[in-house]
Motif scaffolding. Sequence first.
Motif, PDB file in Angstrom:
ATOM      1  N   THR A 197       0.117   3.592  -3.307  1.00 36.16           N
ATOM      2  CA  THR A 197      -0.534   4.974  -2.909  1.00 36.16           C
ATOM      3  C   THR A 197       0.076   6.134  -3.855  1.00 36.16           C
ATOM      4  O   THR A 197      -0.422   6.930  -4.410  1.00 36.16           O
ATOM      5  N   VAL A 209      -8.883   1.866   0.677  1.00 34.74           N
ATOM      6  CA  VAL A 209      -8.589   0.612   1.360  1.00 34.74           C
ATOM      7  C   VAL A 209      -8.457   0.550   2.913  1.00 34.74           C
ATOM      8  O   VAL A 209      -7.908   1.535   3.308  1.00 34.74           O
ATOM      9  N   GLU A 210      -8.992  -0.356   3.514  1.00 33.62           N
ATOM     10  CA  GLU A 210      -8.913  -0.634   4.908  1.00 33.62           C
ATOM     11  C   GLU A 210      -7.604  -1.314   5.104  1.00 33.62           C
ATOM     12  O   GLU A 210      -7.798  -2.497   4.909  1.00 33.62           O
ATOM     13  N   ALA A 237      -6.593   3.573  -3.845  1.00 36.86           N
ATOM     14  CA  ALA A 237      -5.649   3.065  -2.423  1.00 36.86           C
ATOM     15  C   ALA A 237      -6.231   3.997  -1.268  1.00 36.86           C
ATOM     16  O   ALA A 237      -6.049   3.535  -0.195  1.00 36.86           O
ATOM     17  N   HIS A 278       0.879  -1.165   0.002  1.00 36.32           N
ATOM     18  CA  HIS A 278       0.071   0.025   0.015  1.00 36.32           C
ATOM     19  C   HIS A 278       0.773   1.244   0.080  1.00 36.32           C
ATOM     20  O   HIS A 278       0.458   2.280  -0.677  1.00 36.32           O
TER      21      HIS A 278
END
Length: 171
Positions: A10, A30-31, A27, A6
Amino acid sequence: PVRRLHSVLTPALRRAVRWRLLAHNPATDVELPTRQGNKIIRAMTLEQALSFLDAAAGHRRGAVLSFALQTGMRPEEYLALQWADIDWERAQARIDKVLVRPKGGGWKFDTPKTKSSRRVVDLDPRLLSDLRAHRASQLQERLFAGERWNTEHDFVFTNENGGPISGTNLL
């Protein structure tokens, strides 16, 4: 792995939005999984510590290993100690510098990273006694080495010629 991926994706996707290749950065929605706590570090038991100290007692590096275990100091701190940093009457060691080894080789003194790293560490009577014995042994090594001995810095813990010990040699 997910968090690392991530962190790479990102900014790349942000740039794609800026270049108008994407309308939205996916991105950002996103969790991420929750961070797991740091690995648990297990300290030696008292029995293990005493066994370690007994085993180190007869070794040439025994004094530095004992000192490290009993004070909890960082390697860059105790390897930078000079005899002038030991206050025999107050039973203390002054920490005001660290020993660093730059990537190109060699070594140098540096200042500790934080203000609180500059401190005085109390030494118990047994450790002081060990240091006195270490000092006597070191003086004999110095006489034997003669002119090969590095007298410039008067380190507490030295290599065979009076220079600083490399932390990797203690592993």
